[in-house]
Scaffold this active site. Sequence first.
Site, PDB file in Angstrom:
ATOM      1  N   GLU A 425      46.028  37.238  36.131  1.00  0.00           N
ATOM      2  CA  GLU A 425      46.885  38.271  36.354  1.00  0.00           C
ATOM      3  C   GLU A 425      48.364  38.467  36.996  1.00  0.00           C
ATOM      4  OE1 GLU A 425      44.800  42.144  35.444  1.00  0.00           O
ATOM      5  OE2 GLU A 425      46.563  42.996  34.501  1.00  0.00           O
ATOM      6  N   LYS A 556      24.320  44.177  35.190  1.00  0.00           N
ATOM      7  CA  LYS A 556      25.440  43.177  34.089  1.00  0.00           C
ATOM      8  C   LYS A 556      25.438  44.119  33.134  1.00  0.00           C
ATOM      9  CE  LYS A 556      24.975  39.070  36.666  1.00  0.00           C
ATOM     10  NZ  LYS A 556      24.505  37.555  36.549  1.00  0.00           N
ATOM     11  N   ASP A 632      28.336  36.169  42.043  1.00  0.00           N
ATOM     12  CA  ASP A 632      27.883  36.564  40.352  1.00  0.00           C
ATOM     13  C   ASP A 632      29.505  37.307  40.197  1.00  0.00           C
ATOM     14  OD1 ASP A 632      27.535  36.800  38.129  1.00  0.00           O
ATOM     15  OD2 ASP A 632      25.382  36.911  38.904  1.00  0.00           O
ATOM     16  N   HIS A 731      55.352  44.079  34.888  1.00  0.00           N
ATOM     17  CA  HIS A 731      54.027  43.582  34.279  1.00  0.00           C
ATOM     18  C   HIS A 731      55.374  42.500  33.741  1.00  0.00           C
ATOM     19  CE1 HIS A 731      49.740  43.218  34.934  1.00  0.00           C
ATOM     20  NE2 HIS A 731      50.589  45.370  35.366  1.00  0.00           N
TER      21      HIS A 731
HETATM   22  C1  LIG Z   1      54.560  44.927  41.458  1.00  0.00           C
HETATM   23  C2  LIG Z   1      55.061  45.977  42.009  1.00  0.00           C
HETATM   24  C3  LIG Z   1      53.947  45.892  43.097  1.00  0.00           C
HETATM   25  C4  LIG Z   1      56.002  46.709  42.436  1.00  0.00           C
HETATM   26  O1  LIG Z   1      56.469  47.141  43.647  1.00  0.00           O
HETATM   27  P1  LIG Z   1      58.116  47.765  43.758  1.00  0.00           P
HETATM   28  O2  LIG Z   1      58.039  48.870  44.641  1.00  0.00           O
HETATM   29  O3  LIG Z   1      59.135  47.571  42.375  1.00  0.00           O
HETATM   30  O4  LIG Z   1      58.288  46.483  45.108  1.00  0.00           O
HETATM   31  P2  LIG Z   1      59.270  46.240  45.827  1.00  0.00           P
HETATM   32  O5  LIG Z   1      59.932  45.041  46.161  1.00  0.00           O
HETATM   33  O6  LIG Z   1      60.149  48.026  46.724  1.00  0.00           O
HETATM   34  O7  LIG Z   1      58.345  46.409  47.006  1.00  0.00           O
HETATM   35  C5  LIG Z   1      57.542  47.606  47.801  1.00  0.00           C
HETATM   36  C6  LIG Z   1      55.893  46.248  48.186  1.00  0.00           C
HETATM   37  O8  LIG Z   1      55.199  45.856  46.828  1.00  0.00           O
HETATM   38  C7  LIG Z   1      54.542  44.825  47.803  1.00  0.00           C
HETATM   39  N1  LIG Z   1      55.043  43.753  46.394  1.00  0.00           N
HETATM   40  C8  LIG Z   1      56.115  43.991  46.388  1.00  0.00           C
HETATM   41  N2  LIG Z   1      56.020  41.963  45.494  1.00  0.00           N
HETATM   42  C9  LIG Z   1      55.272  41.399  45.735  1.00  0.00           C
HETATM   43  C10 LIG Z   1      55.985  40.265  44.870  1.00  0.00           C
HETATM   44  N3  LIG Z   1      55.722  39.291  44.775  1.00  0.00           N
HETATM   45  N4  LIG Z   1      54.164  39.758  45.933  1.00  0.00           N
HETATM   46  C11 LIG Z   1      53.530  40.594  47.230  1.00  0.00           C
HETATM   47  N5  LIG Z   1      53.475  41.778  47.349  1.00  0.00           N
HETATM   48  C12 LIG Z   1      54.628  42.353  46.858  1.00  0.00           C
HETATM   49  C13 LIG Z   1      55.077  44.564  49.057  1.00  0.00           C
HETATM   50  O9  LIG Z   1      53.832  44.970  49.884  1.00  0.00           O
HETATM   51  C14 LIG Z   1      55.936  45.039  49.209  1.00  0.00           C
HETATM   52  O10 LIG Z   1      56.476  45.810  50.381  1.00  0.00           O
HETATM   53  P3  LIG Z   1      56.881  44.951  51.210  1.00  0.00           P
HETATM   54  O11 LIG Z   1      55.505  44.012  51.588  1.00  0.00           O
HETATM   55  O12 LIG Z   1      58.517  44.192  51.120  1.00  0.00           O
HETATM   56  O13 LIG Z   1      57.137  45.954  52.933  1.00  0.00           O
HETATM   57  C15 LIG Z   1      54.520  47.530  41.131  1.00  0.00           C
HETATM   58  O14 LIG Z   1      55.791  48.153  40.363  1.00  0.00           O
HETATM   59  C16 LIG Z   1      53.246  47.990  40.743  1.00  0.00           C
HETATM   60  O15 LIG Z   1      52.380  47.329  41.807  1.00  0.00           O
HETATM   61  N6  LIG Z   1      52.740  47.356  39.454  1.00  0.00           N
HETATM   62  C17 LIG Z   1      51.291  47.838  39.505  1.00  0.00           C
HETATM   63  C18 LIG Z   1      51.452  46.798  38.559  1.00  0.00           C
HETATM   64  C19 LIG Z   1      49.667  46.533  38.409  1.00  0.00           C
HETATM   65  O16 LIG Z   1      48.882  47.364  39.476  1.00  0.00           O
HETATM   66  N7  LIG Z   1      48.460  45.761  37.886  1.00  0.00           N
HETATM   67  C20 LIG Z   1      47.615  46.199  37.132  1.00  0.00           C
HETATM   68  C21 LIG Z   1      46.926  45.743  36.338  1.00  0.00           C
HETATM   69  S1  LIG Z   1      47.283  47.095  34.753  1.00  0.00           S
HETATM   70  C22 LIG Z   1      46.085  46.572  34.287  1.00  0.00           C
HETATM   71  O17 LIG Z   1      45.762  45.186  34.131  1.00  0.00           O
HETATM   72  C23 LIG Z   1      45.433  48.190  34.003  1.00  0.00           C
HETATM   73  C24 LIG Z   1      45.936  48.722  33.014  1.00  0.00           C
HETATM   74  C25 LIG Z   1      47.039  49.169  33.720  1.00  0.00           C
HETATM   75  O18 LIG Z   1      45.443  48.844  31.822  1.00  0.00           O
HETATM   76  C26 LIG Z   1      44.344  49.954  32.934  1.00  0.00           C
HETATM   77  C27 LIG Z   1      44.524  51.470  32.790  1.00  0.00           C
HETATM   78  O19 LIG Z   1      44.612  51.941  31.531  1.00  0.00           O
HETATM   79  O20 LIG Z   1      45.351  52.042  33.897  1.00  0.00           O
HETATM   80  N1  LIG Z   2      17.160  35.832  39.660  1.00  0.00           N
HETATM   81  C1  LIG Z   2      17.688  36.731  38.586  1.00  0.00           C
HETATM   82  O1  LIG Z   2      17.548  37.645  38.396  1.00  0.00           O
HETATM   83  C2  LIG Z   2      18.974  36.748  39.082  1.00  0.00           C
HETATM   84  C3  LIG Z   2      19.837  35.876  39.682  1.00  0.00           C
HETATM   85  N2  LIG Z   2      21.264  36.075  40.011  1.00  0.00           N
HETATM   86  C4  LIG Z   2      22.154  34.746  40.707  1.00  0.00           C
HETATM   87  O2  LIG Z   2      21.223  35.146  41.826  1.00  0.00           O
HETATM   88  C5  LIG Z   2      21.903  34.407  42.709  1.00  0.00           C
HETATM   89  C6  LIG Z   2      22.191  35.191  43.992  1.00  0.00           C
HETATM   90  O3  LIG Z   2      20.582  35.430  44.395  1.00  0.00           O
HETATM   91  P1  LIG Z   2      20.217  36.135  46.327  1.00  0.00           P
HETATM   92  O4  LIG Z   2      18.786  36.222  46.329  1.00  0.00           O
HETATM   93  O5  LIG Z   2      21.186  37.480  46.296  1.00  0.00           O
HETATM   94  O6  LIG Z   2      20.924  34.377  46.754  1.00  0.00           O
HETATM   95  P2  LIG Z   2      19.515  33.287  47.057  1.00  0.00           P
HETATM   96  O7  LIG Z   2      18.416  33.011  45.888  1.00  0.00           O
HETATM   97  O8  LIG Z   2      20.557  32.373  47.410  1.00  0.00           O
HETATM   98  O9  LIG Z   2      19.107  34.002  48.341  1.00  0.00           O
HETATM   99  C7  LIG Z   2      19.350  34.468  49.684  1.00  0.00           C
HETATM  100  C8  LIG Z   2      18.407  33.027  50.463  1.00  0.00           C
HETATM  101  O10 LIG Z   2      19.034  33.268  51.662  1.00  0.00           O
HETATM  102  C9  LIG Z   2      18.089  33.370  53.020  1.00  0.00           C
HETATM  103  N3  LIG Z   2      18.802  33.783  53.703  1.00  0.00           N
HETATM  104  C10 LIG Z   2      19.263  33.508  55.273  1.00  0.00           C
HETATM  105  N4  LIG Z   2      20.019  34.260  55.870  1.00  0.00           N
HETATM  106  C11 LIG Z   2      19.813  35.477  55.625  1.00  0.00           C
HETATM  107  C12 LIG Z   2      20.178  36.575  55.125  1.00  0.00           C
HETATM  108  N5  LIG Z   2      20.482  37.127  56.523  1.00  0.00           N
HETATM  109  N6  LIG Z   2      19.858  37.573  54.630  1.00  0.00           N
HETATM  110  C13 LIG Z   2      19.621  37.444  53.300  1.00  0.00           C
HETATM  111  N7  LIG Z   2      18.856  36.132  52.679  1.00  0.00           N
HETATM  112  C14 LIG Z   2      19.050  35.327  54.015  1.00  0.00           C
HETATM  113  C15 LIG Z   2      17.002  34.247  51.718  1.00  0.00           C
HETATM  114  O11 LIG Z   2      15.977  33.860  52.994  1.00  0.00           O
HETATM  115  P3  LIG Z   2      14.484  34.522  52.438  1.00  0.00           P
HETATM  116  O12 LIG Z   2      13.891  32.349  51.090  1.00  0.00           O
HETATM  117  O13 LIG Z   2      13.460  34.269  53.356  1.00  0.00           O
HETATM  118  O14 LIG Z   2      14.770  35.722  51.317  1.00  0.00           O
HETATM  119  C16 LIG Z   2      17.532  33.543  51.118  1.00  0.00           C
HETATM  120  O15 LIG Z   2      15.644  32.024  51.104  1.00  0.00           O
HETATM  121  C17 LIG Z   2      23.299  34.458  42.398  1.00  0.00           C
HETATM  122  O16 LIG Z   2      23.838  32.622  41.980  1.00  0.00           O
HETATM  123  C18 LIG Z   2      23.395  35.360  40.750  1.00  0.00           C
HETATM  124  O17 LIG Z   2      24.478  34.455  39.784  1.00  0.00           O
HETATM  125  C19 LIG Z   2      22.116  37.271  39.312  1.00  0.00           C
HETATM  126  C20 LIG Z   2      21.225  38.287  38.364  1.00  0.00           C
HETATM  127  C21 LIG Z   2      20.017  37.745  38.259  1.00  0.00           C
END
Ligand SMILES: CC(C)(COP(=O)([O-])OP(=O)([O-])OC[C@H]1O[C@@H](n2cnc3c(N)ncnc32)[C@H](O)[C@@H]1OP(=O)([O-])[O-])[C@@H](O)C(=O)NCCC(=O)NCCSC(=O)C[C@@](C)(O)CC(=O)[O-]
Ligand SMILES: NC(=O)C1=CN([C@@H]2O[C@H](COP(=O)(O)OP(=O)(O)OC[C@H]3O[C@@H](n4cnc5c(N)ncnc54)[C@H](OP(=O)(O)O)[C@@H]3O)[C@@H](O)[C@H]2O)C=CC1
Length: 830
Positions: A425, A556, A632, A731
């Site tokens: 996006e 989920k 995940d 956008h």
């Molecule tokens: C696009 C901007 C950032 C422009 O914003 P701007 O203010 O016109 O840009 P600018 O050139 O003045 O720059 C300002 C700062 O933006 C950053 N920036 C600026 N351009 C870039 C770039 N190309 N790459 C990386 N960073 C960028 C950068 O940090 C920059 O600062 P600087 O570093 O120059 O001092 C702004 O218009 C904006 O944030 N738009 C909103 C876009 C957005 O958030 N989209 C999300 C998806 S929307 C959606 O999917 C959800 C929705 C909307 O449906 C949810 C709902 O219902 O609300």
């Molecule tokens: N089973 C389910 O219902 C579901 C599974 N998933 C999937 O599960 C996966 C993640 O499971 P998750 O249990 O997080 O990971 P893992 O199954 O990989 O388990 C973590 C492993 O890391 C070991 N471990 C070593 N060091 C650490 C530490 N510091 N902290 C925690 N564990 C450590 C644990 O040891 P030890 O054996 O002693 O515990 C364990 O064996 C993902 O792929 C996800 O998509 C997602 C949703 C549901």
Amino acid sequence: MSISVTSYYKRNGVCARRRKSSVTSMKSVSKSYSSPNNYPLSYGFRGLFLMAVVSYYSRAFYPIEEHNGVNTIFPSKPNADSIFGTLEAYGFISFNGTKITVDAFRWISISVDQLVVLSVAAALTVRYLFFDDKADGFRTVSEESTITTTTTVNTVYMDSGISAGATTAQTLTNNVIGITACAPLSSANITTSAPVPTPSQRRRKMPVNAKEIEILLNRNKLCEAKNNMSDYQDTCSSPDSGISKSRPSSGSVTPITFSIGDHSESDDEVDSEDSGLTMKTENAETQTMSENLNLSRKDETSGRWTGTPRPLEDCITLYHSDDGVKQLSDEEVINLVNAKYIPAYQLEKAVQDLERGVAIRRKLSCMQKDVKGATPDIPYKNYDYTMVQGACCENVIGYIPIPVGIAGPLKMDGKLHYVPMATTEGCLVASTNRGCRAFMPNGVRTRVVHEGMSRAPVVRFPDAMRAAEAMLWLGESENFEEVKQRFDASSRFARLTKIHPRIAGRYLFVRFVAKTGDAMGMNMISKGTEMALQVLQNHFHDMEILALSGNVCTDKKPSAINWLEGRGKSVVSEAIVPANVVENVLKTTTAALVELNIAKNLVGSAAAGSIGGFNAHAANIVTAIYIACGQDPAQNVCSSNCMTIMEPSGVDGRDLFISCTMPSIECGTIGGGTILPPQAACLEMLGVKGANTVNPGENARTFARIVSAAVLAGELSLMSALAAGHLVRSHLKHNRSATLLSAIALEQQAANTKIASGTTIPDSQSHTSTTSSDKVAQSIKSNLAPVSSSATLKPDSAGSGDMIKRSLSSKSSPVITTMEFLSVPDCKQT
Ligand SMILES: CC(C)(COP(=O)([O-])OP(=O)([O-])OC[C@H]1O[C@@H](n2cnc3c(N)ncnc32)[C@H](O)[C@@H]1OP(=O)([O-])[O-])[C@@H](O)C(=O)NCCC(=O)NCCSC(=O)C[C@@](C)(O)CC(=O)[O-]
Ligand SMILES: NC(=O)C1=CN([C@@H]2O[C@H](COP(=O)(O)OP(=O)(O)OC[C@H]3O[C@@H](n4cnc5c(N)ncnc54)[C@H](OP(=O)(O)O)[C@@H]3O)[C@@H](O)[C@H]2O)C=CC1
């Protein structure tokens, strides 16, 4: 000598009787010949001869005949009755009820007339071993046949797929002379209606016989598949697919009956128990066989065989030989898959090469009508599949590259972080980056306020009263301790912290909540829950466990329980954005933001009946970080629960206070997709890769705080864009393919030229450039927040000289920007 025989004994082409014999003892022989070095040579020859004869006659029991009625395999074989009758007459063997006793000593001290009998038998044996059709010589004894010795010297377990002759030859060199042996004459279960290899066959990599292969070939239409081969090769071939067009297209295309996920057995069947148990055919021998067939040739560079696929049975033999699978061409491997000899989902293991397994599966998928032509664009080369196997994905055909952007530095709790975000996006990373930029003066502060992954099985009792009893039982502290002890024993890191039962009639949902160290913890907690349930069941025998997950977890899926109770890490983050940054970086005002936040994120979401959705786009940031960092991705559902609050701040209320409350960030830095190298690298960028050995769980908590802080940045920026009326403009700039736009523009230009030259164009396409652009510009102009267009430029308090140079008129003029990016006259983006 002890010979155990379980056989179908054929008489005149019909299975007449079944004999099971067990010759009681030959202890003396066994004893004196237990060492291969101390037996006399003459005894060795006699023993060898004996075994050859017995082995040959064992063919009399060949069970396939009983189904066919006609002896097609061994047309010249003497009648079994007559052979055994003769042997019995000469005293070599005797029948006793269901037992056959073989007199080994009589065989050893042989008389002249007996020699005649044996000579005939030997001649037949030699003929069989050396002059018969080679393929026949390697036919199976039976599906289930085995040779086992019961000596103390060694034990040989032989898979079928080796003829009696071959079996004998193998056995002779190792075991037979001087040791107690069990003859390889077991009952077979071959039926003409069951040609597919049985699970045990596949486990033992057991070849099927010629008859079966023929049936398989017909059934799976492999001839058609072979014809298709060139066709899919053409389809799959692309500069980077690595698939060569080795054969011309036949032109005949018939869909084949292959299913990528087709399987009927457990995952372990291909690689199982062949260690030393399966009789391997010598490489040289199989090579000669292939050369004799003269159907394929060896590609010197790849070492593989190319050209017309060899017959299935030869491929099977090769497949079983040492390293033979490497000599098989991809097409031949595909034939083995189509014959259900190799499960498609175990190709990597079968060909002992991860990338080749993936490549062959791609070819297979190309053979599917619907996916034809699609896979070449999915890359698969140069990827480390070792980590994927058995952990992250099955039936792999490649990988999807997703662009990874970086937002930051994000100043959080005094540290700078660069946040990787994988997304398609456009605008999202730019937006988050802008938010980070706005936080630079004061930074973001974060805190994990609660921690606990949950799993809630559903159990059922005979009645609601009993369910209530169990619920109250769980509430007692000593009972909790008992359950906890069992739960905690399941992991070094999972620690039960709470049991939260919820009752619904006679159903009980027991929500187990646990800390899971640095792991997200779903596997861990599921394992622990299973153990803990046993404790409950010990006390409530009438409890029925319906499922380990009863949806009160809730994993989920949107739910109020996670929003209210929390799940994973509950994090709160906040920041104060100085007024000048609000105006210069975000191009809006605190008042406009606060007003909009109330209207949109609070009232709007409430009006929509939202649960946990009191934000603008938390899911955008959460998901992009999750994909980059191997989380995940489906857990974005609950992890994106977020309430964004904005308030005026500072003495005059022109600074902005913003906070995000995220009660259910389900994340981890170990386990799941975090083990994949690119994903691990992204975690490394954040300094949270893997397990925290000093303070387990700290990496995951830090990661959750980063997620929350990045969401805060994204919220701030998008809300600002909305307040300033910049959403569409931004956008169109970042979220639309320029290539696509220019292509459309060219198309439109051509159309306009036609209009100018008088060509008639249908009404729907005859908009003029000026009119449409004006419409768009006008529309965007009307959306402008007054604060944005009237804002004056002030020096950035953070000291960014760049900001001072900026001019709102040049940077933010919606008309200019819109015109710039809406060169398409007919643009409908209004
Ligand atoms: C696009 C901007 C950032 C422009 O914003 P701007 O203010 O016109 O840009 P600018 O050139 O003045 O720059 C300002 C700062 O933006 C950053 N920036 C600026 N351009 C870039 C770039 N190309 N790459 C990386 N960073 C960028 C950068 O940090 C920059 O600062 P600087 O570093 O120059 O001092 C702004 O218009 C904006 O944030 N738009 C909103 C876009 C957005 O958030 N989209 C999300 C998806 S929307 C959606 O999917 C959800 C929705 C909307 O449906 C949810 C709902 O219902 O609300
Ligand atoms: N089973 C389910 O219902 C579901 C599974 N998933 C999937 O599960 C996966 C993640 O499971 P998750 O249990 O997080 O990971 P893992 O199954 O990989 O388990 C973590 C492993 O890391 C070991 N471990 C070593 N060091 C650490 C530490 N510091 N902290 C925690 N564990 C450590 C644990 O040891 P030890 O054996 O002693 O515990 C364990 O064996 C993902 O792929 C996800 O998509 C997602 C949703 C549901």
